[in-house]
Design an enzyme around this catalytic site. Structure first.
Site, PDB file in Angstrom:
ATOM      1  CG  ASP A 151      -2.194   0.895   0.904  1.00  8.72           C
ATOM      2  OD1 ASP A 151      -2.113   1.762   0.174  1.00  8.72           O
ATOM      3  OD2 ASP A 151      -3.091   0.686   1.389  1.00  8.72           O
TER       4      ASP A 151
HETATM    5  C1  NOJ Z   1      -3.797   3.834  -0.034  1.00  7.92           C
HETATM    6  C2  NOJ Z   1      -5.260   3.027   0.240  1.00  7.92           C
HETATM    7  O1  NOJ Z   1      -5.127   2.170   1.523  1.00  7.92           O
HETATM    8  C3  NOJ Z   1      -5.479   2.203  -0.910  1.00  7.92           C
HETATM    9  O2  NOJ Z   1      -6.493   1.262  -0.799  1.00  7.92           O
HETATM   10  C4  NOJ Z   1      -5.380   2.727  -2.277  1.00  7.92           C
HETATM   11  O3  NOJ Z   1      -5.085   1.844  -3.174  1.00  7.92           O
HETATM   12  C5  NOJ Z   1      -3.701   3.400  -2.203  1.00  7.92           C
HETATM   13  N1  NOJ Z   1      -3.816   4.309  -1.049  1.00  7.92           N
HETATM   14  C6  NOJ Z   1      -3.613   4.288  -3.682  1.00  7.92           C
HETATM   15  O4  NOJ Z   1      -4.313   5.243  -3.725  1.00  7.92           O
END
Ligand code: NOJ
Length: 777
Positions: A304
């Site tokens: 993430d």
């Molecule tokens: C953080 C989020 O937790 C995740 O779900 C998302 O895909 C990413 N950022 C990218 O934006």
């Protein structure tokens, strides 16, 4: 015997395949490349790549165009970077670019990768296409309420088509985190509390995003997330850790991931959470033992955003270098946006802490995915087709159908709904009544099509009526959302007390003047989603006050909820005759709500979550175990002294404008051998006055065994269309898949020779019951 037909068929397939292969040995877009071909190409690429270029493939570079004040507000959430994105790409320092939707920029960067970088490896452009891109569909929790995998697949196919039209080729979905705590803001992004329903949705989303296989034209590669257990965040607080025993992990949290992997999802995103004291993005047990060994995942893992760097923030890694080491060795292939791999892996190899083989192993699946997607041959989107794809009216039609199918009619006393189109006057009241922004929900994208508000939908439905509107209440987040900062959205200034009173009075007056009130309450879009957890489930702002004031006028009121999680509507349940849960229904939301309110569509949605009476009941879910004193309505006071333990509305529940009657539950036998199967059938009749779909649900319970099993678990469902008076027999097969579970006793999947209960009906309280036994002889 020679089967000439199949031989001819095989010959044609071989011929077509040969034809599909270009002289470089590359498959045409949409045709599968064989494992051997892919391996050979990966090997050839790796043999020519420098260590620096390999590490580049492991790095995803963020492309947020932030203004200085946004940067300041975000503090060190994003890494400082003095190198331009173009230069990163030119030097082979990026395998992927994150967060850009600008088609010209995407094309330009891909051009740099294909023409100016030494290795000419195409870029993946990743973006959160969660419930639509230009056309916004209902939020995922709502889509799960449709219990309609075909609809979900079709909606994600449209989302993929629109996103790929601008050059995005990678989405960060499906989000399949099981969520049993409505305080957690991200409950809106998944399919709710149940692993079986969650798995069905996961499969459908992957098929929608990716098509039959990677490389299907007009589709994108998916990323199932967040691996794993993120939905169990303690206290429902976003990013908090969780302690999940292995049996719960395997039986509850992993099945939707397995479904996505079996459906061929190309990538997996590792979660932020600290699971059993080990952050997921540095968790070998999760990423190697469970994901690769047990679930058989062969694609690549992306962390993430910033999660690699944040292994240090967690108090797990000593420093950024340690973070890079631990994440890579745990099994994260690509570092999302933190640049920690780019800045640290090379020195780790030079110092001998990591080997080039370890780096190659991490790069391999990334190159494989790019090859399978046909990106080397088709790196660019067809810009001439973009506008017609993005404005295709068929997409809006599907969005309207999707919104209709996802709404759940929670209450409809004395057939209050549907309303008559002959109404002379309607008041559409509430802070969300005329919002086209909030109705889109948590991942409504900047470039989304204009959405239809509830007010607009009602006006369009009743062209001759007097339709008034008033806000009546004010709705604000107390603390600004991270996402709002990133997208540069300034929080609105809260209304002063006297103006608030004024708004309330105006709304009450409008209600008094109207024949019927449509009261639209709920949450702002940024009140659910990432970094949007709530400690309270009450209607935010002064909406409860507004609700009570409008009901006190004595006018007929229908409550329409726009929200991303169950809210405390206990008072409304006692005082308002009709409640429609519309979730965040997307671009066509207002039209679809009006369709349901005025009877042009029949509500069909069923809750994908148990709806608590009060926040104190969470986590709440139907598939809990029995206790020494099983609950029932008589002895509920043993569990809580102030509220029943049952939810306000059960999982799987939802009313229709017609009625369905269940009868004649039959099993094909009273016993089955382990590994065998039996048929369960039930008659469903439309006993009401209009056509509609019922979601027929099958639940199982194992009465005794090596461990206690949940009181009931969903193991089958079918949407069934019935005309008035029509009766159908719905059949389910129950076998090993439905009867097995992962037992902590044997540390394996087992099907135990025991007695089982089966219930079939219209929700998780279904009462038609039968039993059978799994017996070896
Ligand atoms: C953080 C989020 O937790 C995740 O779900 C998302 O895909 C990413 N950022 C990218 O934006």
């Amino acid at each position: 015997m020679i089967n000439t037909r199949s031989n001819t068929h095989r010959a044609i397939v071989v011929l077509l395949l040969t034809f599909a292969l270009s002289s470089s040995g590359a498959p045409a877009q949409g045709s599968p490349a064989s494992g051997e071909q892919v391996n050979a190409r990966v090997k050839a690429l790796l043999s020519r790549m420098s260590l620096h270029e390999k590490i580049g493939q492991l790095s995803q570079v963020g492309a947020l165009d932030l203004k200085p004040d946004q940067r300041k507000e975000l503090g060190d959430l994003l890494p400082e970077d003095s190198v331009s994105i173009e230069d990163h790409v030119r030097r082979g320092e990026a395998g992927s670019i994150l967060w850009t939707t600008d088609s010209a920029f995407i094309r330009a960067l891909q051009h740099v990768a294909m023409e100016e970088s030494r290795m000419k490896i195409p870029l993946l452009f990743g973006f959160d296409v969660i419930h639509g891109f230009r056309t916004i569909f209902p939020v995922p929790l709502a889509m799960a309420a449709s219990w309609d995998p075909d609809l979900v697949e079709n909606a994600q196919a449209v989302a993929a088509q629109e996103a790929s039209a601008v050059g995005i080729n990678w989405t960060f979905g499906p989000m399949v985190d099981i969520a049993r705590d409505a305080r957690w803001g991200r409950i809106v992004e998944g399919a709710g509390e149940d692993p079986f329903l969650g798995a069905a949705m996961a499969r459908a989303e992957v098929r929608g995003f990716q098509g039959q296989q990677l490389g299907t034209p007009g589709r994108v590669v998916g990323s199932v997330k967040h691996f794993a257990g993120y939905g169990a965040a303690q206290g429902g607080r976003d990013y908090d850790g969780a302690y999940i025993p292995e049996e719960q992990l395997r039986n509850v949290y992993l099945p939707p991931f397995k479904a996505a992997i079996d459906a061929g999802v190309g990538t997996v995103m590792s979660a932020y959470l600290d699971l059993n004291d080990v952050p997921a993005s540095g968790n070998r047990f999760l990423l190697r033992d469970l994901l690769r060994r047990d679930l058989g995942f062969t694609g690549f893992v992306v962390s993430d955003a910033m999660a690699v760097r944040d292994l240090q923030t967690h108090g797990f890694a000593r420093d950024p270098q340690d973070a890079a080491f631990r994440s890579l060795t745990a099994g994260v292939n690509m570092d999302m946006a933190s640049l920690t791999y780019l800045r640290n892996l090379e020195s780790l190899v030079q110092s001998g802490k990591l080997s080039v083989t370890q780096i190659d192993d991490a790069v391999r699946p990334i190159l494989e995915v790019k090859i399978r997607m046909g990106l080397f041959e088709h790196p660019y989107a067809d810009s001439s087709a973009a506008e017609s794809i993005l404005t295709d009216p068929e997409h809006l039609k599907l969005a309207r159908v999707a919104a209709q199918r996802t709404m759940v009619l929670l209450r409809n006393e004395d057939s209050f709904l549907p309303l008559k189109k002959a109404l002379a006057s309607v008041a559409v009241i509430g802070p969300l009544a005329d919002s086209e922004k909030e109705i889109q929900g948590s991942w409504g994208v900047e470039k989304a099509a204009k959405a239809v508000s509830v007010l607009e939908g009602v006006r369009a439905k009743l062209p001759n009526a007097r339709v008034e509107s008033a806000k009546g209440a004010d709705l604000q987040r107390k603390y600004p959302s991270l996402v709002d900062i990133v997208f540069g959205i300034k929080p609105a200034v809260p209304l002063p007390e006297d103006q608030l009173k004024n708004e309330l009075d105006k709304a009450v007056d409008a209600a008094r003047r109207a024949d019927t009130v449509v009261l639209v309450l709920g949450e702002l879009a940024n009140m659910s989603g990432e970094a949007a957890s709530r400690a309270s489930l009450d209607l935010p702002g002064n909406q409860q006050h507004l609700l009570e004031a409008v009901v006190a006028t004595g006018k007929p009121v229908v409550l329409v909820l726009l929200n991303g999680r169950p809210l405390n509507i206990s008072w409304a349940t006692e005082h308002v005759p009709a409640i429609l849960e519309a979730w965040f229904p997307g671009t066509e939301g207002g039209n679809a709500i009006a369709d349901i309110l005025f009877g042009d569509a029949n509500p069909e949605g069923k809750l994908p979550v148990s709806w608590p009476r009060t926040v104190g009941q969470v986590p709440i879910y139907y598939a809990h175990n029995l206790t020494h004193q099983p609950e029932n309505d008589k002895n509920f006071t043993s569990r809580y002294l102030d509220v029943p333990t049952s939810p306000l509305y059960p999982f799987g529940y939802g009313l229709s404008y017609t009625q369905f009657a269940f009868s004649n539950l039959q099993l094909s036998g009273a016993t089955l051998a382990p590994g065998g199967s039996l048929q369960v059938s039930i008659d469903v009749e439309n006993a009401g006055g209009r056509s509609g779909n019922e979601v027929v649900q099958l639940y199982l319970h194992q009465r005794a065994g090596s461990v206690s099993r949940p009181v009931r678990e969903l193991k089958g469902f079918q949407r069934t269309f019935l005309h008035p008076g029509e009766k159908k027999t719905v059949r389910f097969t129950v076998g090993k898949d439905e009867l097995s579970f992962w037992s902590p006793e044997s540390k394996a999947w087992v099907e135990e020779s025991e007695e089982f209960d089966v219930w079939v009906g219209g929700d998780s309280t279904a009462s038609l019951h039968a039993s059978f036994r799994v017996a070896s002889e």
